[in-house]
Design an enzyme around this catalytic site. Structure first.
Site, PDB file in Angstrom:
ATOM      1  N   THR A   1       0.982  -1.083   0.270  1.00  0.00           N
ATOM      2  CA  THR A   1       0.217  -0.271  -0.240  1.00  0.00           C
ATOM      3  C   THR A   1       0.692   1.113   0.204  1.00  0.00           C
ATOM      4  OG1 THR A   1      -1.300  -1.192   1.252  1.00  0.00           O
ATOM      5  CG2 THR A   1      -1.998   1.199   0.802  1.00  0.00           C
TER       6      THR A   1
ATOM      7  N   PHE B 216     -18.590  -3.990   9.904  1.00  0.00           N
ATOM      8  CA  PHE B 216     -17.546  -2.896   9.810  1.00  0.00           C
ATOM      9  C   PHE B 216     -19.185  -2.500  11.277  1.00  0.00           C
ATOM     10  CE2 PHE B 216     -14.866  -5.368   8.496  1.00  0.00           C
ATOM     11  CZ  PHE B 216     -13.328  -4.466   8.513  1.00  0.00           C
TER      12      PHE B 216
ATOM     13  N   ALA C 243     -19.801  -1.747  17.157  1.00  0.00           N
ATOM     14  CA  ALA C 243     -18.554  -1.177  18.233  1.00  0.00           C
ATOM     15  C   ALA C 243     -17.678  -1.879  19.246  1.00  0.00           C
ATOM     16  CB  ALA C 243     -19.366  -0.419  19.969  1.00  0.00           C
ATOM     17  N   GLY C 244     -16.869  -0.926  19.723  1.00  0.00           N
ATOM     18  CA  GLY C 244     -15.434  -1.670  20.731  1.00  0.00           C
ATOM     19  C   GLY C 244     -14.772  -1.867  21.367  1.00  0.00           C
TER      20      GLY C 244
ATOM     21  N   CYS D 267      -2.717  -2.426   9.474  1.00  0.00           N
ATOM     22  CA  CYS D 267      -2.889  -1.335   8.163  1.00  0.00           C
ATOM     23  C   CYS D 267      -4.382  -0.371   8.429  1.00  0.00           C
ATOM     24  CB  CYS D 267      -3.931  -2.376   7.353  1.00  0.00           C
ATOM     25  SG  CYS D 267      -2.513  -3.179   6.370  1.00  0.00           S
TER      26      CYS D 267
ATOM     27  N   ASN E 215     -10.046   0.935   2.892  1.00  0.00           N
ATOM     28  CA  ASN E 215      -9.753   1.284   4.223  1.00  0.00           C
ATOM     29  C   ASN E 215      -9.899   2.385   5.416  1.00  0.00           C
ATOM     30  OD1 ASN E 215      -8.198  -1.507   4.231  1.00  0.00           O
ATOM     31  ND2 ASN E 215      -6.137  -0.538   5.174  1.00  0.00           N
TER      32      ASN E 215
ATOM     33  N   LYS F 179      -7.488  -9.817   4.299  1.00  0.00           N
ATOM     34  CA  LYS F 179      -8.105  -9.760   5.609  1.00  0.00           C
ATOM     35  C   LYS F 179      -7.159 -10.203   5.969  1.00  0.00           C
ATOM     36  CE  LYS F 179     -12.307 -10.178   5.171  1.00  0.00           C
ATOM     37  NZ  LYS F 179     -12.509 -10.522   3.868  1.00  0.00           N
TER      38      LYS F 179
ATOM     39  N   PHE G 169      -5.970  -6.577  -0.689  1.00  0.00           N
ATOM     40  CA  PHE G 169      -7.278  -6.368  -0.195  1.00  0.00           C
ATOM     41  C   PHE G 169      -7.450  -7.470   0.892  1.00  0.00           C
ATOM     42  CE2 PHE G 169      -8.227  -3.142  -3.808  1.00  0.00           C
ATOM     43  CZ  PHE G 169      -8.549  -2.409  -2.934  1.00  0.00           C
TER      44      PHE G 169
HETATM   45  N1  LIG Z   1      -0.975  -7.516   6.095  1.00  0.00           N
HETATM   46  C1  LIG Z   1      -2.170  -6.690   6.230  1.00  0.00           C
HETATM   47  O1  LIG Z   1      -3.144  -7.345   6.175  1.00  0.00           O
HETATM   48  C2  LIG Z   1      -1.823  -6.231   4.221  1.00  0.00           C
HETATM   49  C3  LIG Z   1      -3.506  -6.324   3.921  1.00  0.00           C
HETATM   50  C4  LIG Z   1      -3.292  -5.063   2.742  1.00  0.00           C
HETATM   51  C5  LIG Z   1      -2.372  -4.865   1.964  1.00  0.00           C
HETATM   52  N2  LIG Z   1      -0.902  -4.766   2.899  1.00  0.00           N
HETATM   53  C6  LIG Z   1       0.365  -3.438   2.492  1.00  0.00           C
HETATM   54  O2  LIG Z   1       1.033  -4.697   2.168  1.00  0.00           O
HETATM   55  C7  LIG Z   1       2.562  -4.795   2.262  1.00  0.00           C
HETATM   56  C8  LIG Z   1       3.226  -5.075   3.058  1.00  0.00           C
HETATM   57  O3  LIG Z   1       2.911  -6.159   3.960  1.00  0.00           O
HETATM   58  P1  LIG Z   1       2.686  -7.049   5.098  1.00  0.00           P
HETATM   59  O4  LIG Z   1       1.372  -6.649   6.695  1.00  0.00           O
HETATM   60  O5  LIG Z   1       2.683  -7.957   4.549  1.00  0.00           O
HETATM   61  O6  LIG Z   1       4.000  -6.589   6.305  1.00  0.00           O
HETATM   62  P2  LIG Z   1       5.476  -7.952   7.129  1.00  0.00           P
HETATM   63  O7  LIG Z   1       5.789  -6.896   7.625  1.00  0.00           O
HETATM   64  O8  LIG Z   1       3.924  -9.094   7.552  1.00  0.00           O
HETATM   65  O9  LIG Z   1       6.228  -8.340   5.541  1.00  0.00           O
HETATM   66  C9  LIG Z   1       6.555  -7.864   4.552  1.00  0.00           C
HETATM   67  C10 LIG Z   1       7.843  -8.875   4.955  1.00  0.00           C
HETATM   68  O10 LIG Z   1       9.509  -7.424   3.738  1.00  0.00           O
HETATM   69  C11 LIG Z   1      10.561  -7.723   3.901  1.00  0.00           C
HETATM   70  N3  LIG Z   1      11.258  -6.475   3.752  1.00  0.00           N
HETATM   71  C12 LIG Z   1      11.907  -4.881   4.083  1.00  0.00           C
HETATM   72  N4  LIG Z   1      12.524  -5.247   3.255  1.00  0.00           N
HETATM   73  C13 LIG Z   1      12.356  -5.738   2.048  1.00  0.00           C
HETATM   74  C14 LIG Z   1      13.704  -6.080   0.900  1.00  0.00           C
HETATM   75  N5  LIG Z   1      14.451  -4.938   0.708  1.00  0.00           N
HETATM   76  N6  LIG Z   1      13.827  -6.856   0.468  1.00  0.00           N
HETATM   77  C15 LIG Z   1      13.355  -7.622   0.684  1.00  0.00           C
HETATM   78  N7  LIG Z   1      11.783  -8.481   2.129  1.00  0.00           N
HETATM   79  C16 LIG Z   1      11.552  -7.163   2.782  1.00  0.00           C
HETATM   80  C17 LIG Z   1      10.056  -7.845   6.094  1.00  0.00           C
HETATM   81  O11 LIG Z   1      11.326  -8.683   6.152  1.00  0.00           O
HETATM   82  C18 LIG Z   1       8.664  -8.720   5.720  1.00  0.00           C
HETATM   83  O12 LIG Z   1       9.272  -9.943   6.236  1.00  0.00           O
HETATM   84  C19 LIG Z   1       2.306  -2.928   3.344  1.00  0.00           C
HETATM   85  O13 LIG Z   1       2.740  -2.166   2.691  1.00  0.00           O
HETATM   86  C20 LIG Z   1       0.723  -3.199   3.825  1.00  0.00           C
HETATM   87  O14 LIG Z   1      -0.046  -1.569   4.130  1.00  0.00           O
HETATM   88  C21 LIG Z   1      -1.058  -5.428   4.430  1.00  0.00           C
END
Ligand SMILES: NC(=O)c1ccc[n+]([C@@H]2O[C@H](COP(=O)([O-])OP(=O)(O)OC[C@H]3O[C@@H](n4cnc5c(N)ncnc54)[C@H](O)[C@@H]3O)[C@@H](O)[C@H]2O)c1
Length: 453
Positions: free
Chosen positions: A121, A245, A248-249, A256, A204, A147, A145
């Site tokens: 994101t 969504f 209340a909680g 995110c 979000n 969850k 997207f």
């Molecule tokens: N977690 C969610 O539910 C979710 C949902 C939709 C979008 N996103 C978006 O997706 C992105 C990732 O989120 P996430 O929750 O998976 O993060 P996370 O922290 O679980 O995982 C990210 C991974 O990237 C690795 N990393 C960092 N720098 C790196 C590099 N240079 N080369 C290789 N690996 C590297 C980290 O070590 C880590 O393992 C974010 O932008 C987040 O906003 C997350």
């Protein structure tokens, strides 16, 4: 296709495993050597329902590999997904340094025909900046997207697959890759990168707004005698509103919602104007995370305060079906209660290990193996994370094990009448009860009604 996923976290690992499942050859790259070593041994670094079997099966079938070596990951790759973190900076804006570092390392290694997909994101304009930096490579964005807690199902049967691209050929390459996940009806939306990037933040922020609206409303419900859980049912019946969504909680957490609300507002501020609604959404959420602590403090004020009390906490993760503790509502509550001198008995079905690393060796924390242990000699129980297994607890048994009778329902999971009948002093969120209703309940149950606000 040969795919590389850069960043093997909640998004990257699910993306890699699901693309491998439909026949692609996927290499997941990460800078975290411990994480990659674990995955190479077939161990998952976090809990996500249904993910372990997908990872193990595809690894065994030779379609899913893990490495810390960028060269290995980029070798003959057709498509690479960037799924690295975009955490908040101090001013709330998105920190793009992980993305920048990843691109800097990979740029000389990416084959010239590869498609680069931004899955993280990232603020509006990021895809276009990456495209300039990586020219002549094709860069598209494909915000995720899914969850946490339902990530595999969300990835395989998404509401929509969003592709932000200027170039039709690049968009079509990604569409082909996603075709197995869009069989039953077309779920793919293609638009310009700016709109796609904005749509992720807007979605979000809208969900967070609904939660904060209900949390704000819950305070008024409590003061006026209305029950927010009933108000929700009446609101949700309106198809323009819907039921989702509207809970209340104890406030929203995770990696995110808090960061994306703040990043969207920071984006507006960078363009010279504020989005006061988003400011309020975040402030309400911060306030809401203090609410359980305030209710517990108020409850025990006439009984010598929280100091010396034993309080059982049910659920630590930021939401059910995950072990993710990022911005979990349990954390500020635990810190407050410990500071005020309480002993806490803690239990979560899967987040205990992660919680222990965050909360260290605090002597006033007792780590329990189940709900019954949590209740042992507790003056109060607090539900913080609404795991399914907490829905049908053996309440008489819990009450028998407890010293006190207070039950703080931070997720409004239980019918007030039943909890009162069991003998609990029930304290929910925004569950005001009108005096007449109270009287009727007393008459029908024949027991003293104990509902506290
Ligand atoms: N977690 C969610 O539910 C979710 C949902 C939709 C979008 N996103 C978006 O997706 C992105 C990732 O989120 P996430 O929750 O998976 O993060 P996370 O922290 O679980 O995982 C990210 C991974 O990237 C690795 N990393 C960092 N720098 C790196 C590099 N240079 N080369 C290789 N690996 C590297 C980290 O070590 C880590 O393992 C974010 O932008 C987040 O906003 C997350």
């Amino acid at each position: 296709m040969r795919i590389a996923v850069v960043g093997t976290g909640y998004v990257g690992l699910v993306t890699g495993a699901c693309f491998a499942e439909v026949g692609n050859h996927v290499t997941c790259l990460d800078i975290d050597q411990v994480k990659i070593a674990q995955l190479q041994q077939g161990k998952l670094p976090f809990f996500e329902p249904g993910l372990e079997e997908k990872v193990l099966q595809n690894r065994q079938a030779g379609r899913l590999k893990f490495t810390t070596d960028p060269k290995e990951a980029m070798k003959e790759v057709d498509c690479l997904f960037l799924a690295v973190p975009t955490p908040p900076k101090e001013d709330g804006s998105a920190d793009l340094s992980y993305l920048e570092k990843a691109v800097h390392t990979l740029r000389p290694l990416i084959p010239e025909n590869a498609l680069v997909v931004l899955k993280s994101t990232a603020p509006v304009g990021t895809t276009r900046s990456l495209a300039k930096l990586l020219s002549p490579l094709a860069v598209v964005c494909n915000p995720e997207f899914l969850k946490q807690g339902n990530a595999v199902a969300d990835f395989c049967r998404p509401d929509r697959i969003l592709i932000g691209a200027d170039c039709l050929i690049a968009a079509n390459r990604l569409k082909d890759l996603y075709a197995p996940f869009s069989m039953n009806h077309n779920r793919i939306l293609t638009m310009d990168p700016e709109s796609a990037e904005m749509a992720k933040y807007a979605s979000n922020a809208m969900l967070a707004t609904r939660i904060s609206f209900m949390n704000d409303l819950s305070r008024l419900c409590e003061s006026t005698g209305a029950d927010v859980t009933k108000v929700r049912l009446a609101m949700g019946a309106d198809q323009r509103i819907g039921y989702h969504f509207l809970y209340a909680g104890a406030g929203y957490g995770g990696s995110c919602f808090p960061k994306d609300v703040n990043a969207l507002r920071a984006m507006a501020l960078a363009y010279g104007f504020d989005m006061p609604l988003l400011k309020a959404v975040e402030e309400i959420n911060q306030r809401q995370k203090q609410l359980l602590g305030e209710k517990i403090r108020a409850h025990f004020a006439p009984h010598g305060g929280v100091d010396g009390k034993t309080i059982g906490i049910l659920g630590l993760a930021f939401k059910p079906d995950t072990d993710d503790m990022r911005s979990a509502s349990s954390l500020p509550l635990i810190h407050t209660l410990v500071e005020e001198g309480a002993t806490l008995r803690l239990y979560d079905p899967v987040a205990m290990t992660r919680a222990k690393t965050l909360l260290h060796q605090e002597p006033s924390l007792i780590w329990c193996a189940n709900e019954e242990e949590v209740a042992q000699d507790a003056d109060a129980l607090v539900l913080v994370t609404e795991w399914k297994q907490f829905r049908f607890l053996d309440f008489p048994k819990l009450l028998q094990a407890m010293k006190g009778t207070a039950f703080f329902d931070g997720r409004n999971q239980y019918p007030i009448e039943e909890m009162v009948k069991f003998g609990f002093t029930y304290i929910g969120i925004g569950r005001g009860t009108s005096p007449l209703h109270l009287e009727n309940m007393e008459n029908s149950s024949g027991t003293a009604t104990r509902i506290h606000r």
